[in-house]
Scaffold this motif. Structure first.
Motif, short mmCIF file in Angstrom:
data_model
loop_
_atom_site.label_atom_id
_atom_site.label_comp_id
_atom_site.label_asym_id
_atom_site.label_seq_id
_atom_site.Cartn_x
_atom_site.Cartn_y
_atom_site.Cartn_z
N LEU A 28 -28.18 47.45 30.26
CA LEU A 28 -26.73 47.55 29.82
C LEU A 28 -26.30 46.11 30.01
O LEU A 28 -25.68 45.34 29.41
CB LEU A 28 -26.17 48.39 30.44
N ALA A 29 -26.52 45.38 31.43
CA ALA A 29 -26.21 44.21 31.79
C ALA A 29 -26.65 42.95 31.04
O ALA A 29 -25.96 42.13 30.62
CB ALA A 29 -26.52 44.21 33.27
N ALA A 30 -28.16 43.40 30.50
CA ALA A 30 -28.53 42.30 29.71
C ALA A 30 -27.69 42.27 28.34
O ALA A 30 -28.07 41.14 27.77
CB ALA A 30 -30.10 42.78 29.45
N ARG A 31 -27.22 43.21 28.06
CA ARG A 31 -26.26 43.15 26.66
C ARG A 31 -24.96 43.06 26.87
O ARG A 31 -24.09 42.99 25.98
CB ARG A 31 -26.77 44.65 25.95
N GLY A 32 -24.63 42.53 28.20
CA GLY A 32 -23.18 42.30 28.54
C GLY A 32 -22.26 43.26 28.95
O GLY A 32 -20.99 43.28 28.99
N ALA A 33 -22.97 44.32 29.42
CA ALA A 33 -22.03 45.61 29.65
C ALA A 33 -22.54 45.91 31.10
O ALA A 33 -23.48 45.81 31.43
CB ALA A 33 -22.23 46.83 28.95
N VAL A 34 -21.48 46.03 32.08
CA VAL A 34 -21.52 46.21 33.29
C VAL A 34 -21.22 47.73 33.86
O VAL A 34 -20.20 48.17 33.52
CB VAL A 34 -20.62 45.47 34.22
N TYR A 35 -22.07 48.49 34.69
CA TYR A 35 -21.88 49.78 35.16
C TYR A 35 -22.15 49.65 36.48
O TYR A 35 -23.37 49.48 36.95
CB TYR A 35 -22.53 50.87 34.34
N THR A 36 -21.32 49.65 37.40
CA THR A 36 -21.73 49.49 38.87
C THR A 36 -20.74 50.63 39.52
O THR A 36 -19.95 51.05 39.29
CB THR A 36 -21.14 48.25 39.40
N ARG A 37 -21.29 51.00 40.75
CA ARG A 37 -20.68 52.03 41.86
C ARG A 37 -20.36 51.42 42.78
O ARG A 37 -21.04 50.86 43.72
CB ARG A 37 -21.64 53.20 41.90
N VAL A 38 -19.00 50.95 42.76
CA VAL A 38 -18.38 50.07 43.82
C VAL A 38 -18.20 50.69 45.31
O VAL A 38 -17.78 51.97 45.10
CB VAL A 38 -17.06 49.74 43.41
N PRO A 39 -19.00 50.06 46.30
CA PRO A 39 -18.82 50.87 47.46
C PRO A 39 -17.25 50.95 48.02
O PRO A 39 -16.42 50.44 47.55
CB PRO A 39 -19.42 49.80 48.63
N ASN A 40 -17.02 52.24 48.68
CA ASN A 40 -15.76 52.60 48.89
C ASN A 40 -15.51 52.87 50.41
O ASN A 40 -14.42 52.97 50.99
CB ASN A 40 -15.52 54.03 48.47
N GLY A 41 -16.57 52.37 51.20
CA GLY A 41 -16.10 52.43 52.46
C GLY A 41 -16.18 53.68 53.40
O GLY A 41 -16.11 53.70 54.61
N ARG A 42 -16.48 54.83 52.82
CA ARG A 42 -16.26 56.07 53.14
C ARG A 42 -17.55 56.95 53.25
O ARG A 42 -18.05 57.30 54.27
CB ARG A 42 -15.24 56.77 52.69
#
Length: 154
Positions: A28-42
């Protein structure tokens, strides 16, 4: 950058969509789309991205309805939920900056469908994401309720 937000509803394949996004994040990133799981600190980042639901509720002045989630995330009261939301919203903003060359930022959470029940909840998420992106589109898949009952039964 634009955002596409998948608002999951019960028994509509949200978990499958999230697993697909995670498994194909590089493609997806290679095609310009970002999917991340942002850390939440908990707790470790979840595929369900339930933090977006926590933030929407906190912005609207409500607490998470699920006791187990409140306990896991230390959301003892509205003040604690607000503090968590502020930190997480900053982390998302940093993640968006880190991916500024991308065209799409993808979010998928069943908690956006299950927890947000009032216009204030909807406006809270739209306002926050609208401040980060030049456009926000929501995708919602609705399943016939009799199919849900059969799925629960099986």
């Amino acid at each position: 950058m634009k955002a596409v937000v998948h608002v999951g509803l019960p028994k509509t394949g949200t978990t499958s969509i999230q697993r697909f996004l995670r498994a194909n994040a590089a493609a997806l990133a290679a095609r310009g789309a970002v999917y991340t799981r942002v850390p939440n600190g908990r707790v470790p980042p979840q595929d369900s991205q339930l933090e977006y639901g926590i933030c929407a509720l906190a912005i609207a002045g409500d607490v998470v309805p699920n006791r187990a989630t409140r306990a896991a995330y230390g959301l003892d009261d509205l003040a604690a939920a607000g503090e968590f939301a502020a930190r997480y919203m900053e982390a998302v903003q940093e993640d968006v900056r880190a991916h500024r060359g991308a065209e799409l930022y993808l979010v998928s959470s069943e908690h956006l469908g299950a927890w947000r029940r009032t216009p204030a909840h909807l406006e809270a998420l739209d306002g926050w994401l609208g401040s980060l992106f030049c456009g926000v589109r929501s995708v919602l898949y609705v399943r016939r309720q009799e199919d849900r009952i059969l799925s629960l039964y099986s």
